[in-house]
Motif scaffolding. Structure first.
Motif, PDB file in Angstrom:
ATOM      1  N   GLU A 105      -6.840  12.567  -6.698  1.00  0.00           N
ATOM      2  CA  GLU A 105      -6.537  11.992  -5.391  1.00  0.00           C
ATOM      3  C   GLU A 105      -6.833  13.023  -4.290  1.00  0.00           C
ATOM      4  OE1 GLU A 105      -3.124   8.805  -3.990  1.00  0.00           O
ATOM      5  OE2 GLU A 105      -2.533  10.549  -5.189  1.00  0.00           O
ATOM      6  N   GLU A 106      -6.495  14.271  -4.547  1.00  0.00           N
ATOM      7  CA  GLU A 106      -6.771  15.332  -3.572  1.00  0.00           C
ATOM      8  C   GLU A 106      -8.277  15.533  -3.366  1.00  0.00           C
ATOM      9  OE1 GLU A 106      -4.863  18.717  -5.190  1.00  0.00           O
ATOM     10  OE2 GLU A 106      -2.818  18.048  -4.690  1.00  0.00           O
ATOM     11  N   ARG A 107      -9.083  15.084  -4.318  1.00  0.00           N
ATOM     12  CA  ARG A 107     -10.535  15.261  -4.241  1.00  0.00           C
ATOM     13  C   ARG A 107     -11.237  13.948  -3.914  1.00  0.00           C
ATOM     14  NH1 ARG A 107      -7.975  18.817  -6.726  1.00  0.00           N
ATOM     15  NH2 ARG A 107      -8.675  20.991  -7.000  1.00  0.00           N
ATOM     16  N   GLY A 108     -10.553  13.117  -3.126  1.00  0.00           N
ATOM     17  CA  GLY A 108     -11.194  11.942  -2.537  1.00  0.00           C
ATOM     18  C   GLY A 108     -11.215  10.693  -3.388  1.00  0.00           C
ATOM     19  N   HIS A 109     -10.450  10.659  -4.469  1.00  0.00           N
ATOM     20  CA  HIS A 109     -10.427   9.473  -5.329  1.00  0.00           C
ATOM     21  C   HIS A 109      -9.276   8.552  -4.918  1.00  0.00           C
ATOM     22  CE1 HIS A 109     -12.878  12.226  -7.678  1.00  0.00           C
ATOM     23  NE2 HIS A 109     -13.195  11.247  -8.510  1.00  0.00           N
ATOM     24  N   GLU A 110      -9.546   7.254  -4.897  1.00  0.00           N
ATOM     25  CA  GLU A 110      -8.524   6.257  -4.604  1.00  0.00           C
ATOM     26  C   GLU A 110      -7.676   6.034  -5.856  1.00  0.00           C
ATOM     27  OE1 GLU A 110      -6.896   3.279  -1.881  1.00  0.00           O
ATOM     28  OE2 GLU A 110      -8.436   4.819  -1.584  1.00  0.00           O
ATOM     29  N   ARG A 130     -21.705  -6.024  -9.329  1.00  0.00           N
ATOM     30  CA  ARG A 130     -21.161  -7.230  -8.686  1.00  0.00           C
ATOM     31  C   ARG A 130     -19.928  -6.834  -7.884  1.00  0.00           C
ATOM     32  NH1 ARG A 130     -22.049  -9.303 -14.159  1.00  0.00           N
ATOM     33  NH2 ARG A 130     -19.814  -9.038 -14.575  1.00  0.00           N
ATOM     34  N   GLY A 131     -19.799  -7.369  -6.689  1.00  0.00           N
ATOM     35  CA  GLY A 131     -18.618  -7.121  -5.874  1.00  0.00           C
ATOM     36  C   GLY A 131     -18.699  -5.809  -5.111  1.00  0.00           C
ATOM     37  N   THR A 132     -17.835  -5.684  -4.120  1.00  0.00           N
ATOM     38  CA  THR A 132     -17.783  -4.469  -3.309  1.00  0.00           C
ATOM     39  C   THR A 132     -16.332  -4.055  -3.114  1.00  0.00           C
ATOM     40  OG1 THR A 132     -17.734  -5.767  -1.267  1.00  0.00           O
ATOM     41  CG2 THR A 132     -19.908  -5.034  -2.069  1.00  0.00           C
ATOM     42  N   VAL A 133     -16.117  -2.765  -2.928  1.00  0.00           N
ATOM     43  CA  VAL A 133     -14.788  -2.226  -2.643  1.00  0.00           C
ATOM     44  C   VAL A 133     -14.922  -1.207  -1.527  1.00  0.00           C
ATOM     45  CG1 VAL A 133     -13.793  -2.605  -4.931  1.00  0.00           C
ATOM     46  CG2 VAL A 133     -15.107  -0.532  -4.486  1.00  0.00           C
ATOM     47  N   SER A 134     -13.787  -0.807  -0.998  1.00  0.00           N
ATOM     48  CA  SER A 134     -13.799   0.111   0.150  1.00  0.00           C
ATOM     49  C   SER A 134     -13.893   1.573  -0.270  1.00  0.00           C
ATOM     50  CB  SER A 134     -12.532  -0.098   0.985  1.00  0.00           C
ATOM     51  OG  SER A 134     -11.382   0.166   0.202  1.00  0.00           O
ATOM     52  N   PHE A 135     -13.924   1.854  -1.571  1.00  0.00           N
ATOM     53  CA  PHE A 135     -13.958   3.237  -2.055  1.00  0.00           C
ATOM     54  C   PHE A 135     -15.128   3.428  -3.008  1.00  0.00           C
ATOM     55  CE2 PHE A 135     -10.983   0.646  -4.499  1.00  0.00           C
ATOM     56  CZ  PHE A 135     -11.486   0.764  -5.788  1.00  0.00           C
ATOM     57  N   SER A 136     -15.570   4.665  -3.160  1.00  0.00           N
ATOM     58  CA  SER A 136     -16.649   4.981  -4.106  1.00  0.00           C
ATOM     59  C   SER A 136     -16.168   5.889  -5.233  1.00  0.00           C
ATOM     60  CB  SER A 136     -17.809   5.659  -3.370  1.00  0.00           C
ATOM     61  OG  SER A 136     -17.366   6.865  -2.759  1.00  0.00           O
TER      62      SER A 136
END
Length: 871
Positions: A15-20, A51-57
């Motif tokens: 999480e500290e390294r940009g993961h949701e 398929r599909g999209t989310v707000s995080f990578s």
């Protein structure tokens, strides 16, 4: 480091390294192709497939997982589990091999402080990029990097094509003392020296049906770290079962084990119980109850394996249910759903254990006897006959997979071909016995599912949500016996589907030249509504303009019953538990039937609570609203969709809400406000299958009709039995019981008198009495008379033969101490003469058959057999 601390540290690190941080999904995936969630990537499957999209990578999870591939190894090995937790970090185009390897190495060596010299890795043999990152960038020496083939270091595709790619596994070296020997193959070996703790999957290819690999436009990362296995490494223990999250559970099992853990096998049984009870608890928490198919079958299978392991440990009955508490204590803070499900899980486990213990003991006894008769020194011939295995399963309810495990422990395999042949013969017999009803049911099912094949191949426009009458053109007709199948361009008639029966009503041509009754409507595979019409006057032809009118009162009754099923579903979940899931329904005009997952009958108090809950929702007069949404938006809104696979592929689905009380996907017809239902009365509750219950109920005028009938029956009883029928019935039962006891005493007296006379007819041979006689009494009476005669004449052999109705009965009783004669063997041979069967033990036997003309021959044969004993 405790398991909870590892989970927290892993999630925090990424999480500290940009993961949701994404919560664990259910063990029951929203994917009809999967039985269980078996890996962290399952909830991201659509993203990996493009398929599909989310707000995080980037994402990080601790995923609940359940695997069924190695159930028989659970308990026997250090690391196999059914339920386990998988830590995982994922990248959807944000980073690839270098980023994944850097993050993994940093977490292991910097966060967890694992010595670098204790870590080894493997890569796919052709993946030079991964090899160079490990060797050049990370600095792992070549001797600790293994290049392995696709069997070890390649993931996917799932099915014939799709995303796939090489992977790289990270291993902890437990030391040379844990190796299998000088020939240990390192990380490719299955021994206990190297423990795989992390797998990094590099999804970089799109596999085609012909086997070619095309580069993915977006390369993804999918990783999985076993929480239990890594915890074992950090805690310095040799098996996953020794980590802190299992400790309280194992202590509870050991405390309940009368003789303690005396050997390695006992430890394996303990571990099996621990894993399987934990697995069942998490399955129940996600709505899976023991049953006979699908996920329920798996839950029942592992619970039965736990019961068997508990039997070997001599755990007292009821112990397994009590093991829920230490699991909740260890894992409840991280998984609150198991806290909520604990009471239901205890009841499920207790009930299944109680039922299966009886089956287990009888089945194991018969299986051990079967194995003893099959002993063969040639291992290739140590095979249990398929017919005998099928009998164990079909007659005694002993699971085949358990037969296989027990047989394997004894060095036997199963004759699978013979088993399948016996199963096929049984199915053939069943088909012959029910051929007519089977064909009728198949035809009806085909019609209701709209798979008839012939007919109109364009969808009918359904306008019945908005109106009950319309004018429409005939597009297609087809004669069917005395009826006519008609497809109209549009219709207000609801076609049978989703458990709701079809509408009925009337149809006439605009000109009035033809009229008919619409008896039912089915939807064919093309979506055309085929109306079954009984023509009353004239002739209907293609192109005719017609007036279609639904029977309004019947439709309103169906609507009331259908909305009531939604309220009933919600009420059951509130009163009985969140594990309740709809398993089917039939919504008619006269009553509703609602099938749901549950493991025991509802108590009268629960039924009353459910009724009260439903009626409170009715009398609150909630607005009933329908929205059309995409399936994704519908599910996101919180709508229940337990048959969601039926809606896949549809652009829009209907979401029905009853105030804020109930929200479900539903394509049926419903009331406008809940108050229109009037009232619900539950008229019955029953079992329809293992783990499935059924409620029958009526609404509105149906309640009045049922109650009026009940009051009339009560009035009739009062007229016959007085003002208090219950008191009268109790008195009658007491009188009947007294009379029954009096008859039994008189009958015993008559039997004593009759046996006194019969004893005088006994012959003395070689110091013992022999009596063979015919007495036409019931089998129970013959057994009692044989007991009295043997006791009176002891030492003696008594054989009694009689006819009861159209069946012959024969019994034999022998005094202890008489050698050279087996009562059961005599009965077995005499019963064959009667055309039936029988047997028994050395001292007593009983049998019978329908060939009563052979009674005199049986007396003669018994006399001859006993005469032979004198020599």
């Amino acid at each position: 480091m405790k398991a909870n601390e590892l989970r927290h540290q892993y999630l925090g690190f990424f999480e500290e390294r940009g993961h949701e941080r994404i919560p664990s999904s259910s063990l029951v995936p929203n994917d009809p192709t999967l039985l269980f969630t078996a890996a962290g990537m399952v909830q991201f499957k659509d993203l990996f497939w493009g398929r599909g999209t989310v707000s995080f990578s980037r994402a990080v999870t601790c995923q609940k997982c359940f695997r069924t591939t190695d159930i028989e190894n659970v308990g026997r090995t250090a690391y196999h589990h059914t339920f386990f937790e998988m830590l995982g970090n994922f990248s959807f185009g944000a980073y690839f091999k270098e980023g994944a390897i850097d993050l993994a190495w940093e977490f292991l060596t910097k966060e967890l402080m694992i010595p670098t010299e204790r870590l080894s890795v493997s890569v796919y043999e052709e993946d030079n990029e991964a090899y160079e990152i490990w060797n050049d960038r990370i600095g792992i020496p070549a001797q600790r990097i293994s290049r392995l083939g696709k069997r070890h270091n390649w993931w996917g595709p799932v099915g014939d094509g799709g995303p796939c790619g090489p992977d790289s596994e990270i291993f902890f070296d437990g030391g040379e003392d844990r190796a299998c020997g000088p020939d240990c193959r390192g990380v490719a070996c299955d021994c206990d020296r190297f423990s795989e703790i992390w797998n990094l999957v590099f999804m970089q290819y799109d596999a085609q049906a012909d086997g070619t690999l095309l580069p993915l436009s977006r390369k993804n990362i999918d990783t999985g770290m076993g929480l239990e296995r890594t915890s074992a490494v950090l805690q310095g223990v040799s098996t996953n079962f020794e980590i802190d999250s299992f400790r309280g559970l194992l202590e509870a099992i050991e405390a309940a084990t009368p003789r303690g853990l005396q050997d390695r096998i006992a430890v394996q049984h303990r571990n099996t119980v621990a894993d399987h009870v934990r697995g069942v608890l998490f399955l129940v928490a996600d709505g899976v109850l023991p049953g006979n198919e699908g996920r329920g079958y798996v839950a029942r299978r592992i619970l039965r394996r736990a019961v068997r392991a508990g039997e070997h440990l001599e755990l007292p009955e009821g112990t397994l249910a009590r093991l829920v508490e230490p699991i909740v204590a260890a894992m409840g803070p991280s998984y609150p759903e198991i806290v909520q499900a604990s009471e239901v899980a205890e009841r499920v486990i207790g009930r299944e254990e109680s039922v299966f213990r009886r089956t287990l003991r009888e089945g194991e006894r018969r299986l051990e006897k079967l194995i003893a008769t099959q002993v063969d020194d040639d291992e290739k011939r140590r095979v249990l006959p398929g017919g005998a295995v099928f009998e164990l399963h079909d007659t005694y309810g002993f699971p085949v997979e358990m037969v296989r495990e027990i047989a394997a422990d004894a060095g036997f395999s199963l004759d699978d071909v013979g088993y399948r042949e016996a199963l096929a013969r049984q199915r053939d017999r069943s088909r012959r016995d029910t051929k007519r009803s089977h064909h009728e049911a198949s035809r009806n099912a085909a019609e209701s599912d709209g798979v008839a094949g012939e007919g109109w191949h364009e969808r009918t426009t359904f306008v019945g949500y908005e109106k009950l009458a319309t004018e429409s053109e005939i597009l297609w007709t087809h004669p069917e016996g005395e009826h006519l199948r008609i497809v109209f361009e549009e219709t207000p008639f609801y076609a049978e589907s989703g458990g709701q029966v079809s509408d009925q009503g009337e149809v006439r041509t605009v000109a009035g030249s033809a009229t008919g009754c619409v008896l039912g409507v089915r939807k064919n595979a093309s979506g055309a509504f085929e109306h079954l019409v009984l023509v009353e006057k004239g002739r209907f032809s293609v192109g005719d303009r017609c007036i279609l009118r639904v029977n309004r009162e019947r439709r309103r009754r169906i609507e009331r019953n259908h909305t009531a099923t939604h309220l009933l579903h919600q009420a059951l979940r509130q009163v009985v538990g969140e594990h309740v899931v709809q398993a089917g329904s039939v919504v008619g005009a006269e009553e509703l039937r609602f099938d749901f997952s549950h493991f025991e009958p509802l108590s009268s108090e629960q039924i009353a609570q459910v009724e009260d809950e439903v009626n409170a929702a009715i009398w609150a007069d909630h607005a009933v609203e329908t929205l059309e949404l995409s399936l994704e938006d519908a599910l996101a809104s919180g709508a229940m969709a337990h048959f969601a696979e039926e809606y896949r592929g549809k652009d829009r689905v209907r979401v029905l809400s009853v105030g804020d009380y109930s929200k479900e996907l539903c394509g049926g017809t419903h009331v406008r406000r809940s108050g229109e239902i009037g009232m619900v009365l539950i008229t019955g509750e029953e079992s329809v299958a293992a783990g499935t219950r059924r409620i029958r109920a009526v609404t509105s005028s149906g309640v009045v009709s049922v109650q009026r009938s009940r009051f009339q029956r009560l009035a009739d009883l009062e007229a016959s039995l007085g003002e208090d029928p219950l008191e009268s019935v109790a008195r009658l039962r007491a009188d009947r019981r007294a009379l029954t006891e009096q008859v039994a005493r008189l009958n015993e007296m008559f039997l004593l008198q009759e046996t006194e006379k019969m004893a005088d007819r006994a012959e003395r041979r070689s110091g013992r009495a022999v009596l063979i006689d015919r007495v036409d009494r019931s089998a129970e009476e013959l057994k009692r008379m044989a007991d009295l005669l043997e006791e009176r004449l002891r030492p003696a052999i008594v054989v009694l033969v009689g006819v009861v109705g159209d069946r012959g009965v024969v019994v034999c009783k022998k005094s202890a101490g008489i050698d050279g004669f087996h009562a059961g063997n005599l009965i077995r041979s005499l019963s064959k003469m009667l055309g039936g069967g029988g047997g028994g033990n050395d001292l007593f036997g009983q049998g019978g058959g329908g060939n009563i003309s052979a009674i005199d021959e049986i007396v003669a044969a018994a006399t001859e057999t006993l005469r032979g004993l004198e020599t």
